[in-house]
Every structure is written in C-alpha cells, then in structure tokens.
Design an enzyme around this catalytic site. Structure first.
Site, PDB file in Angstrom:
ATOM      1  N   HIS A   6     -15.288  50.066 -33.470  1.00 50.36           N
ATOM      2  CA  HIS A   6     -16.600  49.418 -33.408  1.00 50.36           C
ATOM      3  C   HIS A   6     -16.922  49.182 -31.928  1.00 50.36           C
ATOM      4  CE1 HIS A   6     -19.572  47.052 -36.059  1.00 50.36           C
ATOM      5  NE2 HIS A   6     -20.067  47.012 -34.834  1.00 50.36           N
TER       6      HIS A   6
ATOM      7  N   TYR B  15     -31.334  48.740 -41.254  1.00 54.20           N
ATOM      8  CA  TYR B  15     -32.061  47.548 -40.792  1.00 54.20           C
ATOM      9  C   TYR B  15     -33.568  47.756 -40.799  1.00 54.20           C
ATOM     10  CZ  TYR B  15     -27.647  45.609 -39.159  1.00 54.20           C
ATOM     11  OH  TYR B  15     -26.370  45.107 -39.100  1.00 54.20           O
TER      12      TYR B  15
ATOM     13  N   GLU C  58     -23.852  47.647 -43.697  1.00 52.47           N
ATOM     14  CA  GLU C  58     -24.515  46.588 -42.926  1.00 52.47           C
ATOM     15  C   GLU C  58     -25.966  46.506 -43.345  1.00 52.47           C
ATOM     16  OE1 GLU C  58     -24.416  46.558 -38.624  1.00 52.47           O
ATOM     17  OE2 GLU C  58     -22.319  47.191 -38.622  1.00 52.47           O
TER      18      GLU C  58
HETATM   19  C1  NOJ Z   1     -25.123  47.352 -35.973  1.00 55.39           C
HETATM   20  C2  NOJ Z   1     -23.797  47.100 -35.355  1.00 55.39           C
HETATM   21  O1  NOJ Z   1     -22.793  47.749 -36.072  1.00 55.39           O
HETATM   22  C3  NOJ Z   1     -23.484  45.640 -35.146  1.00 55.39           C
HETATM   23  O2  NOJ Z   1     -22.443  45.563 -34.249  1.00 55.39           O
HETATM   24  C4  NOJ Z   1     -24.731  44.918 -34.672  1.00 55.39           C
HETATM   25  O3  NOJ Z   1     -24.463  43.606 -34.333  1.00 55.39           O
HETATM   26  C5  NOJ Z   1     -25.778  44.985 -35.763  1.00 55.39           C
HETATM   27  N1  NOJ Z   1     -26.098  46.368 -36.008  1.00 55.39           N
HETATM   28  C6  NOJ Z   1     -27.069  44.252 -35.448  1.00 55.39           C
HETATM   29  O4  NOJ Z   1     -27.698  44.838 -34.371  1.00 55.39           O
END
Ligand code: NOJ
Length: 498
Positions: A138, A325, A395
């Site tokens: 990551h 997102y 996510e």
């Molecule tokens: C994607 C990333 O994987 C993560 O590290 C980040 O904090 C979030 N998006 C929000 O931007």
C-alpha cells in the site's frame, strides 16, 4: 381479501429481500500501514518512500504533516481491534509495511519486531473473530529499493516476489485473503504522471508506463508464488485491488470516448490479468502507439508485453477487487482545449476531457465528487468486460474536513452506495464483500490530516490519539448486524442533502 393480504405480504417480503445482503456477504473496513501505524523509525525499520517524501518536501502535504506518528496504531493496535469488534466487522483490511518487515527491502534480513507486530495484529484480530485481509503493498516502498529505480526497474518483479514469499510464509497459515497491490494507478500515475505522490518523479507517459508494466508483472509473480507454493496447503485467495472511477459519457455522442477512458481507467491494470487475450487493452495500446509515432518516438512509449509475459500475467487472479469513490464525465477535447493530467482531473494522454456533473456534490477532496449510481454501472461494466467473477469492493467511503461526530453526509454516502451494491447484485454481479474506507481518520497522503475518511474520529492533537466513534460507525454497525439496509431509517435522521 385473503388473496389481497397474501399479495401484500409477498410484496413486503420481496421489498425486504431487496434490501438484504446475500447470505455470506461480508462487511469490513480498511486501513493502510503508512496511514495509521506511525513508529516510522522504531527498531530496525528503515524509511519508506513516503517517509522520505514527507520529510524532504513537507510543502507538498496540505498541512505540512507526515505519518511519523499518525494514529500511533503500532502501539494502539489492541484498541483498534476492540473498535473493529465493536462495529461487528467481519474482516479488517490492513497492509504490511515492506521496510518494517524487511529493513533493507531484500529477504536476507527479516525484522524480529516487524514480524512480532504483524503476528500480534493478525492473532489479535482472529481472537476477536475478525478475518485479517492483508495487502502486501500500500505504497510504502523501501527507500533503498527506490534508490535502485523502484517500480521503474524491472528487477522489482523479483524483489516483490521474494517479499511476497516471506509474507506468505510468515502469515499464510492465518491469512486467507490477500491483496498484492493497492491501486496501481496511484503508484504509477499519481506518482509518475502527476508527480504528486512519493517518490514524486514526474515522467508522464514514460516512467508511469514502465511502472505500470512492472507492477503488473510483480503482481503476477506474487500471485504465482502463492498459487504454486502456498495455495495447496492454505487454500487462500490472491488478487490486486484497482481504483476505478466510473467514466460516464457526457452525452450519447461520446460513448466511444467514455469507453476509451474506461479502458484506460480500469483496463490498464485489469486487461492483462482478467481477459483471455491478455496484454494492454487493444484500443488504448493502438492509441498510444499512434500518438508516440506522431510525437517522433521510434516505438510506442507503452512498453509491449512479449507473448511469454502476456501468458505470465494472464489469469493471475482469484477475484476482482475494486476501490470506488467517484465518477467522471468523458467527452472529446474541443479545439483549443487541453486535458489535465491523469488520473484525477484529466485524460491528456487519450485526448479525452474529463469533467464532473454539476449535480454531483463534492466531498472535501479536490478530486471527490459523489455519484452513487456510478458504482453499480462500474460493477456491471467490470462483469461485462472481465467475466462472471467474484467481485469485492475493497474501499468505498466519504471525506469531510471537519471532526463532526454527527457525520450525516458520510452516512448518506454509505447508504447510497450500499443501495447501489444491492442493485448491482440484482443485476447479477457476484459482489461478496464491501469494505468501508476507513476505520479511523488517518494520514490522507498529500491531504495530510485535513481530510477525514474515518468511521472513527482521531484527535491528532492529543498525544494519546484518542479515538471516538462517529455516528456513521453506529450506522455501519447496524447494517452489519441486520445484514440489510432495512433498519437504516431508525438510526439515520439525516436530512437527505450532501
Ligand atoms: C485510496 C487509498 O487506497 C487510500 O490509501 C486512501 O486513503 C483512500 N483512497 C482515500 O483517498
């Protein structure tokens, strides 16, 4: 009358069923090592590229901050696990810091403290009945591997493979779901195209593509090590997770542009792995080859895959994982217009203009515009392009700049996106997991601590990094407990506006 009552009952059951998640569907939350751990130089840990970046260039971080302490989870992990348990999480997605485990990046030295920390964390989760879902990378590359070229050096395929083998050896008896790479698009495009993320090297369309090819090869190497050496005894699953923005055509006229943008946005890090033919997405590959020629390059800037390499990468997955997102509207460039840098506000490379719809509310990040239906459309698009696989949302979450515990916009975001997940499931997409980003407010990369994605507030002014559950945490816990969206109105007094 009886018939009528029966009919109403069926309708009620159906309506209820629609808002229930399938049996076996799992809910989790994620964090990442650099964003939460702190303890950046404790014991034999060496600096990662993010340590170097934030220390050398604090001005690139919105509040000049860094992850030196972050949420201090290196010391407070027990409390994090307690909180995860309080929410009823089925799993917790964490990442391993490569330089914490392997201080020089190579496998001849394994840190005792690094090993102990991740063993404790994994065991602690399992004791609470929470599945650890582990990401190998990551974004915190050991700095000394960056000094050797990092992701632009093809040798990294071997370095990553060796690292992966060590991680599987140490933790594979207890970890059954693995993510090799988190958001290659951020590692290669945000870092090398925009020069915005560590290592902050701007090399659009050259460095970014070297990184892109190497990262796909490294993922494949790590998948194959597991498949050959560990899967027979541990029976786990391995894939990578991609950040994909849904690319909506501006209008009927721009379907082709939006599709090309999708082949760039999703295809760049998926086509080679998830399609029968492998390699780069053909429309994108052709576009870059022709463009490179026009620009006077002797060959395409996009490094080709040999037939052998294509075979090596193809099929290296056990599921498709996606981070969603936001969305963009795509159209062709108008004369005189230039497209910004990829990926957040432009698609200069493919001469497509990316915009946002005026009706999409903006969260508290420059790139973040809210479009819940984009998630359903994306999942359907992925299934159409990559097949009837197991899809996992690794996510999804919402950012605010304030520390309000009554975070109604975040609640609304989760509700709206989970509704779209249910709709995608009804469309026939086999979605099996949903992961909230993030358990705790944490170091949001170049936004520092100005942007908060947490279900749980963290007081970064308090040396003890006090954690406090937000209303969204209770909201999410309620969904997990009821396994449905049926009950949300009892907890959600939200007024319906972002
Ligand atoms: C994607 C990333 O994987 C993560 O590290 C980040 O904090 C979030 N998006 C929000 O931007």
């Amino acid at each position: 009358m009886i018939k009528y009552i029966g009919f109403v009952c069926v309708l009620v059951v159906l309506a209820g069923a629609e808002r229930r998640f399938p049996d076996g569907f799992k809910f989790g939350a994620a964090t990442a090592a650099y964003q939460v751990e702190g303890a950046w130089n404790v014991s034999d840990k060496t600096p990662s590229i993010w340590d170097t970046y934030v220390h050398e260039k604090p001005h690139v971080i919105a509040d000049g901050s860094n992850g030196d302490v972050a949420c201090n989870s290196y010391y407070k992990w027990r409390e994090d696990i307690e909180l995860a348990a309080e929410l009823g999480l089925h799993y917790y997605r964490l990442s391993i810091s490569w330089p914490r485990l392997l201080p020089n990046g190579f496998t001849n030295i394994i840190s005792e403290d690094g090993m102990r920390f991740y063993n404790d964390l994994i065991d602690g989760l399992l004791e609470k009945g929470i599945e650890p879902v582990v990401t190998l990378y990551h974004w915190d590359l050991p700095q000394n591997l960056q000094d050797l070229g990092g992701w632009t050096n093809p040798l990294i395929v071997g370095w990553f493979k060796d690292y992966a083998r060590i991680v599987y050896t140490l933790f594979g008896d207890r970890v059954k779901t693995w993510i090799t790479i988190n958001e290659a698009i951020a590692v290669c495009e945000v870092a090398y195209t925009m020069g915005a993320f560590a290592p902050g090297i701007s090399s659009p369309g050259i460095g970014s593509y070297l990184c892109g090819k190497n990262i796909l090869m490294a993922h494949a190497a790590a998948w194959r090590v597991y498949d050959e050496e560990f899967k027979p005894k541990y029976h786990g699953k391995v894939s990578l997770t991609n950040l994909v923005f849904w690319m909506e055509p501006y209008s009927e006229e721009f379907i082709e542009e939006a599709e090309l943008a999708m082949q760039y946005a999703a295809g760049f890090y998926s086509h080679a792995i998830y399609t029968k033919e492998g390699g780069w997405p053909p429309t994108f590959e052709k576009y870059i080859a022709e463009k490179s020629k026009r620009e006077g390059y002797p060959r395409s800037r996009l490094p080709a895959f040999t037939e052998e390499e294509k075979k090596f990468v193809k099929g290296t997955h056990d599921f498709y994982a996606v981070n969603y997102y936001s969305s963009r509207l795509a159209r062709s460039l108008q004369p005189g217009e230039t497209a910004g840098l990829w990926p957040f506000f432009g698609a200069g490379e493919i001469d497509v203009f990316l915009d946002v719809h005026p009706d999409w509310p903006q969260a508290d990040n420059s790139w973040f515009f809210v479009n819940p239906p984009g998630l359903r459309k994306l999942l359907v698009w992925l299934k159409k392009n990559y097949g009837d696989l197991e899809y996992m949302i690794m996510e999804n979450g919402y950012s605010t700049s304030d520390r309000d515990l009554n975070d109604s916009k975040r609640i609304q975001y989760y509700q709206d996106h989970l509704e779209q997940v249910l709709l995608a499931i009804q469309d026939g997409v086999n979605v099996t997991r949903y992961t909230a980003w993030t358990l705790l407010d944490n170091f949001e990369w170049t936004d520092g601590y100005t942007s908060k994605f947490g279900l749980i507030d963290v007081d970064f002014n308090d040396p003890s990094r006090k954690r406090t559950l937000r209303k969204s945490a209770w909201f999410y816990a309620n969904i997990i407990e009821t396994h449905s969206l049926d009950d949300i109105n009892t907890i959600n007094s939200f007024n319906g506006e972002y």
